[in-house]
Design a protein around this motif. Structure first.
Motif, PDB file in Angstrom:
ATOM      1  N   ASN A  19     -14.544  -8.577  -0.404  1.00 28.67           N
ATOM      2  CA  ASN A  19     -15.000  -7.664   0.644  1.00 28.67           C
ATOM      3  C   ASN A  19     -13.868  -7.280   1.599  1.00 28.67           C
ATOM      4  O   ASN A  19     -13.895  -6.203   2.210  1.00 28.67           O
ATOM      5  N   ASP A  20     -12.880  -8.161   1.738  1.00 30.81           N
ATOM      6  CA  ASP A  20     -11.762  -7.884   2.635  1.00 30.81           C
ATOM      7  C   ASP A  20     -10.750  -6.906   2.041  1.00 30.81           C
ATOM      8  O   ASP A  20      -9.810  -6.503   2.724  1.00 30.81           O
ATOM      9  N   ILE A  21     -10.930  -6.545   0.777  1.00 34.44           N
ATOM     10  CA  ILE A  21     -10.072  -5.526   0.174  1.00 34.44           C
ATOM     11  C   ILE A  21     -10.437  -4.177   0.782  1.00 34.44           C
ATOM     12  O   ILE A  21     -11.620  -3.816   0.840  1.00 34.44           O
TER      13      ILE A  21
ATOM     14  N   ASP B 221      -6.209 -12.026  -8.868  1.00 34.26           N
ATOM     15  CA  ASP B 221      -5.486 -11.960 -10.139  1.00 34.26           C
ATOM     16  C   ASP B 221      -6.374 -11.381 -11.242  1.00 34.26           C
ATOM     17  O   ASP B 221      -5.900 -10.634 -12.113  1.00 34.26           O
ATOM     18  N   ASP B 222      -7.660 -11.744 -11.228  1.00 35.05           N
ATOM     19  CA  ASP B 222      -8.586 -11.194 -12.220  1.00 35.05           C
ATOM     20  C   ASP B 222      -8.677  -9.675 -12.085  1.00 35.05           C
ATOM     21  O   ASP B 222      -8.708  -8.947 -13.082  1.00 35.05           O
ATOM     22  N   ILE B 223      -8.717  -9.204 -10.846  1.00 36.22           N
ATOM     23  CA  ILE B 223      -8.819  -7.765 -10.611  1.00 36.22           C
ATOM     24  C   ILE B 223      -7.600  -7.046 -11.169  1.00 36.22           C
ATOM     25  O   ILE B 223      -7.706  -6.018 -11.844  1.00 36.22           O
ATOM     26  N   VAL B 224      -6.432  -7.601 -10.881  1.00 34.84           N
ATOM     27  CA  VAL B 224      -5.190  -6.975 -11.344  1.00 34.84           C
ATOM     28  C   VAL B 224      -5.091  -7.027 -12.867  1.00 34.84           C
ATOM     29  O   VAL B 224      -4.710  -6.039 -13.519  1.00 34.84           O
TER      30      VAL B 224
ATOM     31  N   GLY C 245      -5.581  -1.319  -1.458  1.00 30.61           N
ATOM     32  CA  GLY C 245      -6.106  -2.471  -0.742  1.00 30.61           C
ATOM     33  C   GLY C 245      -5.730  -3.791  -1.381  1.00 30.61           C
ATOM     34  O   GLY C 245      -5.445  -4.770  -0.691  1.00 30.61           O
ATOM     35  N   VAL C 246      -5.704  -3.820  -2.719  1.00 30.63           N
ATOM     36  CA  VAL C 246      -5.292  -5.040  -3.428  1.00 30.63           C
ATOM     37  C   VAL C 246      -3.787  -5.246  -3.305  1.00 30.63           C
ATOM     38  O   VAL C 246      -3.308  -6.357  -3.069  1.00 30.63           O
ATOM     39  N   LYS C 247      -3.025  -4.180  -3.448  1.00 26.73           N
ATOM     40  CA  LYS C 247      -1.560  -4.278  -3.428  1.00 26.73           C
ATOM     41  C   LYS C 247      -1.052  -4.841  -2.106  1.00 26.73           C
ATOM     42  O   LYS C 247      -0.136  -5.675  -2.086  1.00 26.73           O
ATOM     43  N   PHE C 248      -1.640  -4.396  -1.001  1.00 27.72           N
ATOM     44  CA  PHE C 248      -1.179  -4.845   0.317  1.00 27.72           C
ATOM     45  C   PHE C 248      -2.196  -5.762   0.985  1.00 27.72           C
ATOM     46  O   PHE C 248      -2.326  -5.775   2.213  1.00 27.72           O
ATOM     47  N   TYR C 249      -2.914  -6.530   0.162  1.00 27.38           N
ATOM     48  CA  TYR C 249      -4.027  -7.343   0.673  1.00 27.38           C
ATOM     49  C   TYR C 249      -3.591  -8.267   1.812  1.00 27.38           C
ATOM     50  O   TYR C 249      -4.171  -8.248   2.905  1.00 27.38           O
ATOM     51  N   ASP C 250      -2.572  -9.072   1.572  1.00 27.05           N
ATOM     52  CA  ASP C 250      -2.163 -10.063   2.576  1.00 27.05           C
ATOM     53  C   ASP C 250      -1.680  -9.399   3.857  1.00 27.05           C
ATOM     54  O   ASP C 250      -1.977  -9.874   4.966  1.00 27.05           O
ATOM     55  N   GLU C 251      -0.952  -8.313   3.733  1.00 25.57           N
ATOM     56  CA  GLU C 251      -0.410  -7.649   4.921  1.00 25.57           C
ATOM     57  C   GLU C 251      -1.514  -6.990   5.749  1.00 25.57           C
ATOM     58  O   GLU C 251      -1.489  -7.041   6.983  1.00 25.57           O
TER      59      GLU C 251
END
Length: 670
Positions: free
Chosen positions: A387-389, A410-413, A427-433
């Motif tokens: 949800n945070d993506i 990792d599963d998503i990627v 959103g996945v690529k820059f998730y942590d940032e």
């Protein structure tokens, strides 16, 4: 209890006692409002009216004695109850209100007479089924009747001793208009008793069915490992989160204790909004850090869980709870204080009692068991990550988990990258940032750069373009999830299509790395207030805006590299270490800047109730692009024409709406 003796159906020769305006429905049982076929704003209004006039609103249909809804047929009512897990059995002869044989006792229709008639008309081979649910003390335990064998299912049901009445919603509307609860019979749809869900069919005895169910359960348990191996991707069988799901353990119910009643400490004086039953969050002051913040954090977790279960009614209920607790200016010490708050009921009081119990017993931070699941339940932890993506909501997060079988990023990627939308990929690529907060200093820096580029693309403007930081920054938060910025100018020719030119300029300067979406609806309608349309009233904001991903291109040694250089040697330059940020750039014409700033400043519940109040109090539609009347074909209502500054114009809008001015730091309804 017969429906004739329910509140709202006064006995003969007995006048209903006088009640105050806000206690009119206080004698009614707990009331549940069916959301079926009911627009969201009608549901909000009905719940607010019910609470305002003293009714006991419940969101648990199982504890309701009275159910209101837009249903008119008995079968539909039964289906609605059953779809929500409530099985019932119709009470015979209901809806017929007999004449009285004395001044004090109504004549009760004879079950024996009715059943005897059925018995004489029935087939002689029909099975004898006990239909009586009265106690032996009432002298009716021997009443039996012959019915068709196809109805033998009734013999396996269990009466759990509570009755439920379904009325048309008009009963509430007409009762409020009449000033007292009206008789229920003209509005009655269905009346029955609550029963346990049936287990058997006419051809299967209960014992046989129970054995079959038990055997199937054993077989299912034995097959479970094999099912896990058949998931979409074998690597995900490393754990079975559902085996340890804390959602399966209901929380302990804490009730008011005698020690609480023995507490002689006087309660603090009630705020005006409590005394006057003000249910709208936009009419109450809620600071960023209220006295009961520790308890509110627990409620926020429960609301998030409700979002993941797609329980819209539960989300709305907890939003109301949270907003009321955020506005209460005193530290709550007793559960009885909570039930006095508008929109709050015994459910919230029980949660506070549990919170207080854990806090006193551990001498540490209090907690609520239902809230702990957000961190301890493995399924909820995974849903939270999804949800945070950016670009993924609760429904999509559930689809990722349950339909596609993914368990981490990792599963998503690895298995679903090409199925994601472009926004979700970013959103996945820059998730942590993007999970990092944006400080106030950084927000101010970004706003300054955007304003600089805005003025650069409009060099002929007679005065500088104004930039206003709104959202969490304006409410006083030290760290915000994103940066919300409104740009405005008194000349509408300057703001027309401004967002497109700003984005192009910032992209060229490498501040914007990705443009998630670009909207120019306001420019297309000549920057006028959005036309009124009942069909699309869920759109809250219709201004020109750009939702972008931002990264400061300036960093140490970056001057050695020209970002526009695409030669082979340029690929060896140092990677930009600056984090990516989410930035929303909104353009508002000066004519409605007060509405724009107001709409983009308050918390979610504040904005929701702002729209509800405008409709309820004035029959207006509030939008960030302005206000329109609902009854005159959508005529524009200008509440801010006397303001010289955007601050004055926002204040005028709030005061003339009737919600009263309060600084942005007091609009933190969560």
């Amino acid at each position: 209890m017969d429906i004739n003796t329910l509140p709202g159906n006064p006995l003969p020769n007995n006048k209903s006692p006088e009640v105050t305006h806000y206690e009119m429905l206080s004698s009614m049982p707990s009331i549940f409002i069916l959301p079926t076929h009911m627009p969201l704003h009608i549901l909000h209004e009905s719940e607010a009216k019910l609470v305002k006039y003293g009714g006991s609103l419940t969101y648990d249909i199982g504890e309701a004695g009275l159910i209101l809804g837009k249903v008119s047929h008995k079968k539909r009512a039964v289906l609605e109850l059953r779809s929500r897990g409530l099985w019932t059995e119709e009470i015979l002869e209901i809806g017929k209100f007999p004449k009285t044989t004395s001044d004090s006792h109504p004549e009760i229709p004879s079950k024996r007479q009715k059943l005897s008639h059925e018995q004489s008309a029935g087939n002689a081979s029909s099975e004898i089924v006990d239909l009586c649910t009265d106690s032996e003390e009432e002298g009716n335990s021997e009443v039996k009747a012959q019915i068709d064998p196809s109805e033998a299912i009734l013999s396996t049901t269990v009466d759990i001793g509570h009755k439920v009445t379904v009325l048309r919603l008009d009963w509430l509307v007409q009762s409020i208009k009449n000033g007292e609860p009206l008789p229920m019979s003209p509005f009655l749809v269905y009346h029955g008793r609550k029963i346990a869900a049936p287990l058997a069919t006419p051809s299967q005895p209960v014992t046989i069915v129970a054995d079959q169910i038990k055997q199937r359960a054993i077989e299912d348990a034995a097959k479970r490992p094999a099912i896990e191996k058949q998931t979409i991707h074998p690597r995900r069988s490393r754990q079975d989160p559902e085996k340890h799901s804390s959602q399966r353990h209901p929380p302990v119910l804490y009730r008011e204790t005698t020690s609480e009643n023995d507490d002689t400490t006087p309660l603090p004086p009630q705020p005006d909004w409590v005394r006057d039953h003000v249910v709208y969050a936009c009419m109450r002051s809620a600071p960023l850090h209220p006295p009961n913040e520790e308890f509110i954090l627990q409620l926020l977790k429960i609301r998030r869980i409700r979002q993941f279960t797609l329980d819209d009614i539960g989300v709305r209920a907890y939003s109301t709870f949270i907003a009321a607790m955020a506005a209460y200016p005193y530290l709550v010490k007793r559960s009885s204080e909570i039930t006095a708050l508008p929109g709050c009921d015994v459910k919230l009081a029980n949660l506070f009692a549990e919170f207080q119990h854990h806090k006193s017993s551990t001498n540490e931070e209090g907690f609520v068991s239902a809230a702990q699941a957000l961190e301890t339940d493995p399924i909820l932890r995974i849903l939270t990550i999804f949800n945070d993506i950016w670009g993924v909501g609760p429904k999509t997060a559930r689809d990722f988990y349950y339909s596609r079988g993914w368990r981490d990023l990792d599963d998503i990627v690895e298995f679903g990258w090409n199925s994601l939308s472009r926004v979700q990929q970013i959103g996945v690529k820059f998730y942590d940032e993007l999970q990092q907060g944006v400080s106030r200093m950084e927000s101010e820096s970004i706003a300054g750069i955007v304003r600089q580029h805005a003025n650069a693309v409009r060099p002929d403007a007679d005065q500088p373009i104004g930039a206003i930081l709104v959202g969490g920054y304006r409410r006083g938060k030290e760290s915000s999830g994103d940066v919300d910025l409104i740009l405005t100018h008194r000349d509408e020719s300057v703001t027309r299509n401004l967002v497109v030119d700003i984005v192009a300029s910032l992209e060229k300067a490498h501040y914007i790395t990705h443009t998630l979406s670009l909207h120019v609806a306001s420019t297309h309608r000549e920057q006028q207030t959005r036309p009124f349309s009942a069909e699309d009233g869920h759109h809250f904001d219709t201004l020109d805006k750009a939702l972008v991903v931002w990264q400061d291109p300036n960093f140490e040694n970056s001057e050695d590299h020209d970002p526009s250089d695409s030669t082979e040697g340029a690929s060896n330059h140092k990677k930009n270490p600056n984090p990516h940020r989410r930035v929303d750039i909104v353009i508002s014409p000066w004519r409605t800047i007060g509405c724009a700033v107001l709409g983009w400043t308050g918390d979610t519940t504040f904005q929701r109730d702002l729209r509800r109040y405008a409709k309820k109090a004035h029959d207006w539609k509030f939008d960030s692009s302005g206000i329109r009347e609902r009854t005159t074909g959508g005529q524009v209502v200008d509440l801010e024409h006397d303001g010289d500054t955007w601050q004055q114009r926002e204040k005028l809008v709030m005061e003339r709406l009737g919600i009263g001015w309060r600084p942005p730091e007091q609009r933190c309804s969560r």
